[in-house]
Scaffold this motif. Sequence first.
Motif, PDB file in Angstrom:
ATOM      1  N   HIS A  48      40.743  84.035  35.095  1.00 54.79           N
ATOM      2  CA  HIS A  48      40.444  85.252  35.591  1.00 54.79           C
ATOM      3  C   HIS A  48      41.420  85.480  36.861  1.00 54.79           C
ATOM      4  O   HIS A  48      42.154  86.644  37.103  1.00 54.79           O
ATOM      5  CB  HIS A  48      39.010  85.584  35.998  1.00 54.79           C
ATOM      6  CG  HIS A  48      38.840  86.872  36.559  1.00 54.79           C
ATOM      7  ND1 HIS A  48      38.889  88.086  35.623  1.00 54.79           N
ATOM      8  CD2 HIS A  48      38.553  87.385  37.994  1.00 54.79           C
ATOM      9  CE1 HIS A  48      38.552  89.079  36.666  1.00 54.79           C
ATOM     10  NE2 HIS A  48      38.573  88.641  38.000  1.00 54.79           N
ATOM     11  N   ASN A  51      44.672  86.069  35.278  1.00 56.28           N
ATOM     12  CA  ASN A  51      44.826  87.257  34.652  1.00 56.28           C
ATOM     13  C   ASN A  51      45.490  86.740  33.132  1.00 56.28           C
ATOM     14  O   ASN A  51      46.150  87.247  32.578  1.00 56.28           O
ATOM     15  CB  ASN A  51      45.684  88.413  35.112  1.00 56.28           C
ATOM     16  CG  ASN A  51      45.513  89.720  34.337  1.00 56.28           C
ATOM     17  OD1 ASN A  51      44.567  89.640  33.500  1.00 56.28           O
ATOM     18  ND2 ASN A  51      46.117  90.552  34.765  1.00 56.28           N
ATOM     19  N   LEU A  53      44.957  85.457  29.268  1.00 50.72           N
ATOM     20  CA  LEU A  53      44.271  85.430  28.196  1.00 50.72           C
ATOM     21  C   LEU A  53      44.341  84.315  27.068  1.00 50.72           C
ATOM     22  O   LEU A  53      43.291  83.921  26.384  1.00 50.72           O
ATOM     23  CB  LEU A  53      44.276  86.904  27.333  1.00 50.72           C
ATOM     24  CG  LEU A  53      43.982  88.144  28.211  1.00 50.72           C
ATOM     25  CD1 LEU A  53      44.225  89.259  27.495  1.00 50.72           C
ATOM     26  CD2 LEU A  53      42.297  88.060  28.559  1.00 50.72           C
ATOM     27  N   GLU A 106      52.270  86.835  25.467  1.00 50.82           N
ATOM     28  CA  GLU A 106      52.078  87.336  26.716  1.00 50.82           C
ATOM     29  C   GLU A 106      53.300  86.733  27.708  1.00 50.82           C
ATOM     30  O   GLU A 106      53.375  85.477  27.634  1.00 50.82           O
ATOM     31  CB  GLU A 106      50.757  87.284  27.244  1.00 50.82           C
ATOM     32  CG  GLU A 106      49.791  88.034  26.775  1.00 50.82           C
ATOM     33  CD  GLU A 106      48.656  88.645  27.713  1.00 50.82           C
ATOM     34  OE1 GLU A 106      48.614  89.890  27.672  1.00 50.82           O
ATOM     35  OE2 GLU A 106      47.861  88.056  28.194  1.00 50.82           O
ATOM     36  N   ILE A 334      45.654  90.741  20.856  1.00 52.63           N
ATOM     37  CA  ILE A 334      46.013  91.142  22.354  1.00 52.63           C
ATOM     38  C   ILE A 334      46.928  92.377  22.308  1.00 52.63           C
ATOM     39  O   ILE A 334      47.758  92.514  22.119  1.00 52.63           O
ATOM     40  CB  ILE A 334      46.435  89.985  23.291  1.00 52.63           C
ATOM     41  CG1 ILE A 334      45.531  88.939  23.222  1.00 52.63           C
ATOM     42  CG2 ILE A 334      46.636  90.541  24.742  1.00 52.63           C
ATOM     43  CD1 ILE A 334      46.302  87.507  23.895  1.00 52.63           C
ATOM     44  N   LYS A 335      46.200  93.297  23.211  1.00 50.62           N
ATOM     45  CA  LYS A 335      46.619  94.900  23.245  1.00 50.62           C
ATOM     46  C   LYS A 335      46.329  95.144  24.493  1.00 50.62           C
ATOM     47  O   LYS A 335      45.220  95.644  24.664  1.00 50.62           O
ATOM     48  CB  LYS A 335      46.119  95.646  22.085  1.00 50.62           C
ATOM     49  CG  LYS A 335      46.754  95.356  20.625  1.00 50.62           C
ATOM     50  CD  LYS A 335      46.383  96.257  19.756  1.00 50.62           C
ATOM     51  CE  LYS A 335      46.682  96.094  18.436  1.00 50.62           C
ATOM     52  NZ  LYS A 335      46.131  97.102  17.209  1.00 50.62           N
ATOM     53  N   ARG A 336      47.010  95.129  25.590  1.00 48.15           N
ATOM     54  CA  ARG A 336      47.042  95.463  26.909  1.00 48.15           C
ATOM     55  C   ARG A 336      48.392  95.488  27.365  1.00 48.15           C
ATOM     56  O   ARG A 336      49.261  95.050  27.057  1.00 48.15           O
ATOM     57  CB  ARG A 336      46.074  94.383  27.487  1.00 48.15           C
ATOM     58  CG  ARG A 336      46.590  93.027  27.913  1.00 48.15           C
ATOM     59  CD  ARG A 336      45.817  92.326  28.986  1.00 48.15           C
ATOM     60  NE  ARG A 336      46.420  91.091  29.094  1.00 48.15           N
ATOM     61  CZ  ARG A 336      46.127  90.225  30.218  1.00 48.15           C
ATOM     62  NH1 ARG A 336      45.225  90.499  30.923  1.00 48.15           N
ATOM     63  NH2 ARG A 336      46.583  88.967  30.175  1.00 48.15           N
ATOM     64  N   GLU A 337      48.309  96.195  28.588  1.00 52.24           N
ATOM     65  CA  GLU A 337      49.432  96.268  29.623  1.00 52.24           C
ATOM     66  C   GLU A 337      49.747  94.951  29.960  1.00 52.24           C
ATOM     67  O   GLU A 337      48.757  94.104  30.355  1.00 52.24           O
ATOM     68  CB  GLU A 337      49.321  97.451  30.573  1.00 52.24           C
ATOM     69  CG  GLU A 337      49.282  98.788  30.264  1.00 52.24           C
ATOM     70  CD  GLU A 337      50.579  99.327  29.476  1.00 52.24           C
ATOM     71  OE1 GLU A 337      51.651  98.731  29.938  1.00 52.24           O
ATOM     72  OE2 GLU A 337      50.373  99.990  28.521  1.00 52.24           O
ATOM     73  N   PRO A 339      50.233  92.220  32.164  1.00 56.14           N
ATOM     74  CA  PRO A 339      49.692  91.779  33.704  1.00 56.14           C
ATOM     75  C   PRO A 339      51.362  91.503  34.301  1.00 56.14           C
ATOM     76  O   PRO A 339      52.169  91.152  34.041  1.00 56.14           O
ATOM     77  CB  PRO A 339      48.953  90.631  33.503  1.00 56.14           C
ATOM     78  CG  PRO A 339      49.469  89.954  32.268  1.00 56.14           C
ATOM     79  CD  PRO A 339      49.712  90.908  31.432  1.00 56.14           C
TER      80      PRO A 339
END
Length: 573
Positions: A48, A51, A53, A106, A334-337, A339
């Motif tokens: 965490h 950041n 995953l 990522e 994984i689908k996110r902006e 980090p």
Amino acid sequence: MLSRFMSGSIRNLEREYNCTVRLLDDTEYTCTIQRDAKGQYLFDLICHHLNLLETDYFGIRYVDPDKQRHWLEFTKSIAKQMKAQPPFTLCLRVKFYPPEPAALKEEITRYLVFLQIKRDLYHGRLLCKTSDAAMLAAHILQAEIGNYDPGKHPEGYSSKFQFFPKHSEKLERRIADIHKTELIGQTPETSERNFLQKAQMLETYGVDPHPCKDVSGNPAFLAFTPFGFVVLQGNKRVHFLKWNEVTKLKFEGKTFHIYANQKEDEKIILTYFAPTPEACKHLWKCGVEHQAFYKLEKSSQVRTVSSSNLFFKGSRFRYSGRVAKEVMEQSAKIKREPPEIHRAGLVPSRSCPSITHGPRLSSVPRTRRRAVHISIMEGLESLRDSAHSTPVRSVSHGECFIPRHRSQATDASEGAAVISDEAYSPSDSVLPTPVAEHSMELAVSRQINGAPCSIEEEKESEAGTPMYGEGGDFGADGRSAHEGGGGDSALSEVEQVNKFVLSVLRLLLVTIGLLFVLLLLLIVLTESDLDIAFLSDIRQTPEFEQFHYEYFCPLRRWFACKLRWVGGLLINK
């Protein structure tokens, strides 16, 4: 009230303790956790904080009071595993190297793997030819200081970075030339990705070496890679077994066995000896985890593995986690902006001076000892060209270890130049299995070779762990071990005899115990009131009647008398 409040506060403090985790960029993450907290809780806190995953490739390492390294087990209590008093110091490291690190989903994951491989390069765990070494180092320069600028980068600027255990001036000039001409315009992310693509083609990519000795007493390094089990000896990879060929991993004391099936149903057994039983158990657990991670299709196929047989007390272990195929499938979802990655403003590395993420030009200068000039251009030939091998028969796997496109990428003109010295001997400062032999020679040799940090500094930077050789340092160590091979062979023979005697004794004790239990069971059944034809026939025999009246009845009366006497004592009290 005040005393009650104080006692409550003290109890709360006793239930909590501090943990410091050293991250891959050598910054430290400190947290307070409950005494009964499990490893998964601490790992989740770190992920965490980063950041992160794609967590399955990473793990937490620590060293116990006996200087033996371990991977923290996430399903068990941290305090029980550490075997020491808090506060605890641990390290975040790559545990399972991705087969294709440049293809990770990522950028934050690629960056952390980049930091790990850079540490491997610096500490001698990642061997490569001089041409590859120059390219890798140039990518590190581009990622850390950006494009070449004559106004900011004076002549010899690459010598301020320590990329390998040893440098030569010729190599430094080659690194600077590549950085000036071939990498202009690359962003840090692009340079790191290119670095990973180059590193994954090397034979020692993903190697976390465990020092051992073969059956002849010769030093060897055992390792588990994304592609299989590897044995490195001298400057050669003497064994490679793909994961689908390995059938069983087993250890007994300090002895480690690898069972495998090769082509045409050829079965082989490789045997090696670890420095201590604890080191051998750690080696076995690492092998079990790596085989499950890379070989299995689903985590539901994971089974509990035992190292024991019928007459030896063994260990049971089960890998807990997802396997490589599941990790890649999960990463694709994984689908996110992306980090933000803070490459700037981090603390300079104490164990790897080339990791300098503060102001772009702030690097730790390397002390140059021109009186002792060491040229890595005079290293031995590549890993597969040495004649040094173990006496165990095995099939060479030089072709199947590296995909075809990797072998085509090798530069034949520089095939004889490797970043090694006489033997593969990683310093392995990332919490190594300790080897106490020749520690003084290693310290002196390290000073002569001009390494940027002392053994004590390395211990401080890596949770107080010792080092075992570096570059040419292991040459003397290996020769000393080889000279003492006769004594080691005699010791191993004595150990084998002792194990055989213990096995026979255990067999005898187990047999006697079983016979005794069966006799007691037969007596109880025959003296009972069970109306079974078999038991009735036994009761009517003259031998049983004699046993009943001459032995069993007096013994029963004696036990009854003793029980009444004990009961009377308890009642009177």
